[in-house]
Motif scaffolding. Structure first.
Motif, PDB file in Angstrom:
ATOM      1  N   GLN A 222       0.687  -1.160   0.032  1.00  0.00           N
ATOM      2  CA  GLN A 222      -0.047  -0.049  -0.079  1.00  0.00           C
ATOM      3  C   GLN A 222       0.791   1.126   0.240  1.00  0.00           C
ATOM      4  O   GLN A 222       0.522   2.132  -0.846  1.00  0.00           O
ATOM      5  CB  GLN A 222      -0.888  -0.047   1.058  1.00  0.00           C
ATOM      6  N   TRP A 223       2.012   0.991   0.546  1.00  0.00           N
ATOM      7  CA  TRP A 223       3.019   2.373   0.699  1.00  0.00           C
ATOM      8  C   TRP A 223       3.458   2.447  -0.470  1.00  0.00           C
ATOM      9  O   TRP A 223       3.641   3.614  -1.252  1.00  0.00           O
ATOM     10  CB  TRP A 223       3.824   2.166   1.822  1.00  0.00           C
ATOM     11  N   LEU A 224       3.811   1.384  -1.413  1.00  0.00           N
ATOM     12  CA  LEU A 224       4.424   1.453  -2.740  1.00  0.00           C
ATOM     13  C   LEU A 224       3.270   2.042  -3.666  1.00  0.00           C
ATOM     14  O   LEU A 224       3.673   2.958  -4.440  1.00  0.00           O
ATOM     15  CB  LEU A 224       4.906   0.047  -3.246  1.00  0.00           C
ATOM     16  N   LEU A 225       2.104   1.709  -3.499  1.00  0.00           N
ATOM     17  CA  LEU A 225       1.002   2.255  -4.361  1.00  0.00           C
ATOM     18  C   LEU A 225       0.891   3.802  -3.967  1.00  0.00           C
ATOM     19  O   LEU A 225       0.481   4.418  -5.035  1.00  0.00           O
ATOM     20  CB  LEU A 225      -0.328   1.550  -4.196  1.00  0.00           C
ATOM     21  N   THR A 226       0.749   4.110  -2.982  1.00  0.00           N
ATOM     22  CA  THR A 226       0.669   5.485  -2.640  1.00  0.00           C
ATOM     23  C   THR A 226       1.627   6.276  -3.125  1.00  0.00           C
ATOM     24  O   THR A 226       1.394   7.377  -3.719  1.00  0.00           O
ATOM     25  CB  THR A 226       0.695   5.831  -1.025  1.00  0.00           C
ATOM     26  N   GLN A 227       3.041   6.125  -3.156  1.00  0.00           N
ATOM     27  CA  GLN A 227       4.074   6.812  -3.688  1.00  0.00           C
ATOM     28  C   GLN A 227       3.774   6.740  -5.296  1.00  0.00           C
ATOM     29  O   GLN A 227       4.090   7.852  -5.902  1.00  0.00           O
ATOM     30  CB  GLN A 227       5.568   6.128  -3.399  1.00  0.00           C
ATOM     31  N   ARG A 228       3.487   5.613  -5.797  1.00  0.00           N
ATOM     32  CA  ARG A 228       3.483   5.694  -7.254  1.00  0.00           C
ATOM     33  C   ARG A 228       2.354   6.633  -7.790  1.00  0.00           C
ATOM     34  O   ARG A 228       2.253   7.396  -8.701  1.00  0.00           O
ATOM     35  CB  ARG A 228       2.921   4.182  -7.680  1.00  0.00           C
TER      36      ARG A 228
END
Length: 329
Positions: free
Chosen positions: A255-261
């Motif tokens: 979820q953190w990666l998706l938010t950064q993307r």
């Protein structure tokens, strides 16, 4: 109404949330070429806010003329908020204002009936009280803030900053919100769905187990990173990594990666003429279809519509869809 913001104050308000909102909306960061907010403090004359006495700029009747009304935290949730404040907030919403509460300011919105049938949050220590007193409100104790469009609520203190930056992002885009965050030296974006209370203490910026991993991952958002990739880089198991991510960020690695993307996609859509396919590649989404699906679910509009909105607000010329490779969403 436009960019006008009214900070609603009365006896019994918390000064931290009021000051925080004024810091965010009171002055534009350097180099931002968009019309900034016109902020007024509205109340009933001189009021005590925390340990301070504050003279309001306008009366509470001014709220109905604002584009956005901010209701700061309320000191004693066991005391009913003043009726004139509740009536003024309700009237402002009926007149078309966007109304946002910070921390326990949600009790004012609930008393005004604005949260009936809606999800809402407040400081985790008071969510049970809010739910018991206002049973028609769907209280969510586990999030930083809730955006219902014209009515928004946040949890306490730091989450109030998150909601204020969220409003700037809605109005002016990710780049401007990030500029405000840099001026205030705070994290640029925490998604509203993150947990507001993390049992493990969050270590200092340079002293937590993910201090080297997070910037490493952000520099590689164009790659299809997996949890295993992150765990290998961090030198720990995937399960151990997940525990550290929950403690430090309040969310999962994916979820953190998706938010950064999504954040990176917003910046590219605002500041470049890259087509949706190119943005998808630059953010590790792979295809325009994948980007559109995640972007629409997270931001609420397709990438193409997002770009048109913020190009129109900035006065920039929208790139030609054919030459830029943009397809309708």
């Amino acid at each position: 109404m436009g960019n006008s913001i009214a900070l609603a104050v009365t006896e019994g308000m918390l000064h931290f949330e009021l000051s925080l909102a004024y810091e965010v909306f009171g002055s534009a960061p350097d180099g931002v070429g968009v019309p900034w907010y016109d902020v007024e403090v509205c109340g009933t004359g001189a009021v005590r806010v925390g340990r301070f006495r504050l003279e309001a700029d306008q009366g509470l009747d001014r709220l109905r003329h604002a584009g956005t009304v901010i209701v700061p935290g309320w000191v004693d949730v066991n005391v009913e908020p003043p009726g004139d404040l509740v009536d003024a907030v309700r009237a402002a919403h009926e007149a078309g204002a966007r109304v946002a509460s910070l921390c326990t300011g949600a009790f004012v919105l609930a008393a005004a009936g604005l949260l009936d049938g809606r999800r809402a949050t407040t400081h985790w220590a008071h969510t049970d009280v809010l739910a018991a007193r206002f049973p028609r409100v769907a209280v969510d104790p586990d999030v930083l803030y809730v955006d219902n469009g014209s009515v928004l609520t946040s949890a306490g203190k730091a989450a109030a900053m998150d909601l204020c930056l969220h409003l700037v992002r809605l109005d002016h885009g990710s780049s401007v919100a990030n500029a405000v965050a840099r001026r205030l030296v705070v994290p640029p974006h925490r998604a509203g769905g993150q947990a507001q209370f993390v049992a493990a203490p969050v270590p200092s910026r340079d002293d937590h187990p993910l201090a080297a991993l997070l910037p490493w991952a952000i520099e590689r958002l164009d790659r299809p990173l997996t949890v295993e990739d992150l765990a290998r880089r961090a030198g720990m198991s995937s399960r151990h990594l997940g525990r550290h991510f929950r403690a430090v960020t309040g969310t999962t690695p994916l979820q953190w990666l998706l938010t950064q993307r999504i954040r990176r996609a917003q910046e590219l859509l605002e500041n470049t003429d890259d087509g949706v396919d190119a943005v998808a590649a630059a953010t590790g989404m792979g295809t325009a279809t994948t980007l559109r699906r995640h972007f629409n679910r997270t931001v609420g509009v397709p990438p193409d519509a997002y770009r048109r909105t913020f190009r129109a607000r900035s006065g920039a010329t929208e790139p030609d869809d054919t030459s830029a490779g943009v397809r309708s969403g």
